[in-house]
Design a protein around this motif. Sequence first.
Motif, PDB file in Angstrom:
ATOM      1  N   ASN A  82       0.904  -1.084  -0.069  1.00 57.46           N
ATOM      2  CA  ASN A  82      -0.081   0.025   0.005  1.00 57.46           C
ATOM      3  C   ASN A  82       0.849   1.280   0.092  1.00 57.46           C
ATOM      4  O   ASN A  82       1.440   1.526   0.919  1.00 57.46           O
ATOM      5  CB  ASN A  82      -0.858  -0.144   1.160  1.00 57.46           C
ATOM      6  N   SER A 102      -0.379  -1.390  -6.062  1.00 59.28           N
ATOM      7  CA  SER A 102       0.018  -0.858  -4.795  1.00 59.28           C
ATOM      8  C   SER A 102      -0.363   0.437  -4.540  1.00 59.28           C
ATOM      9  O   SER A 102      -0.250   0.880  -3.476  1.00 59.28           O
ATOM     10  CB  SER A 102       1.457  -1.238  -4.326  1.00 59.28           C
ATOM     11  N   ASN A 104      -1.766   3.862  -3.786  1.00 63.72           N
ATOM     12  CA  ASN A 104      -3.013   4.463  -3.051  1.00 63.72           C
ATOM     13  C   ASN A 104      -3.291   5.988  -3.540  1.00 63.72           C
ATOM     14  O   ASN A 104      -4.353   6.547  -3.329  1.00 63.72           O
ATOM     15  CB  ASN A 104      -3.119   4.339  -1.927  1.00 63.72           C
ATOM     16  N   SER A 149      -0.603   3.916   4.663  1.00 67.59           N
ATOM     17  CA  SER A 149       0.430   3.303   3.625  1.00 67.59           C
ATOM     18  C   SER A 149       1.420   2.465   4.544  1.00 67.59           C
ATOM     19  O   SER A 149       1.792   2.783   5.580  1.00 67.59           O
ATOM     20  CB  SER A 149       1.269   4.275   2.889  1.00 67.59           C
TER      21      SER A 149
END
Length: 401
Positions: A82, A102, A104, A149
């Motif tokens: 993330n 991955s 965001n 994250s």
Amino acid sequence: MSGEDGGHESSTRREYVKYGSAVIGGGLLAGCSEQSETTSTVPPASSQADTTATGTATSEAERYAATLSPAGTVEFGEPPENVFTVLLHHADMAIALGHGESLNGMYNPEGFGEIYDLLLERLDGVSVDWSGLADTWNPDREVLYELDSDVHLEDPALMTTMQAWDTEDVEEIRTEIAPWFGNSLSRNHSEPPADWADQYQYYTLWEIFGKVASVFGERARYEALSDVRGSLLSRIESGIREAEEPPLTARFLWRDGIWVYPLNGPGTVRAHTRVFDAEDALADVPSGTRIDMEGLIEADPEVILVDGGLGPNWESTRRELYDDPVAGSISAVESDQVYPIGVRYGGPIMNLFQLEMIAKQLYPDQFGEWPTYEGGPYPEFSEDERLFDRRRVAAAINGDV
């Protein structure tokens, strides 16, 4: 993120990522001063095919480290899933390493995503869903808590130049959520903020890419793409040696005026123009300066490269320039050598395509002509007209290395 108790959870919950020895001290991030240009270690062979390019596997098999100024050394237990980014070159790197899913967030995902889709159209099996990405320019800190994250793939020094951020905010996010790992001031070799000045180091675009590859444990993908770039540069250098003098060239952004950007000199934003060593018609104009049409007429470039021209607005952009009542006296306009190029802040994927397109725009006799472009996907060249192997790039991104 917001914890179940209503507060912000400590980073101790995130056991597989930590920030090495870097802490705020005396207004600076300690842990950067002793780093070297190539310091990084990568996962063991069981999870990483190539451990020789940037270091050796850590003795503690489940952990590995990567080092980059100004972040310092960051340790990982597994690749982040993330990932927060701001500037485009970091997002491009994640995509190039096969980790586009991955992401965001990034700056202007809708606009930049539209441009990148024009390139990815030519790479079989490579695509990105931009629709759910947060726009992360000057975000409120709560946005970062919500994104939660695993790594903030952005330059902490850059973050402190944003209106909503200072050094204390950067440190809070590092300790409460996840580390920072990125370098963005290398784009123009900009002077870092005072809190970072003594520790800051500048890198090339592909040096940063190599460091980011270590974060994801993707040395094999990085090396495969680096080999493609090396072959492309060798081909360009060979062709230039056989060519006549490069044309007098101007590079600018056409947005409510002419915003000048240099062709040559240091910085990652010149990674796709510097290699051609073309004579810059506007070399005496400071970067980012707006000039009028009279200034461009006086410079009289033989070729014009329009930053951000690649995309659906190209025909209207081009027509606006050509319709100017005095622009017709410019050599590049008269000979119809006004060309679109991509975005300045791109990463390795953008770099490969931009090197090819500019080679064709500046040296058509050596590399083949850039075709008439009306704003659609990147032109589909036949295999013998391509300056780099699309299949090798797509294979590397897709993990076939």
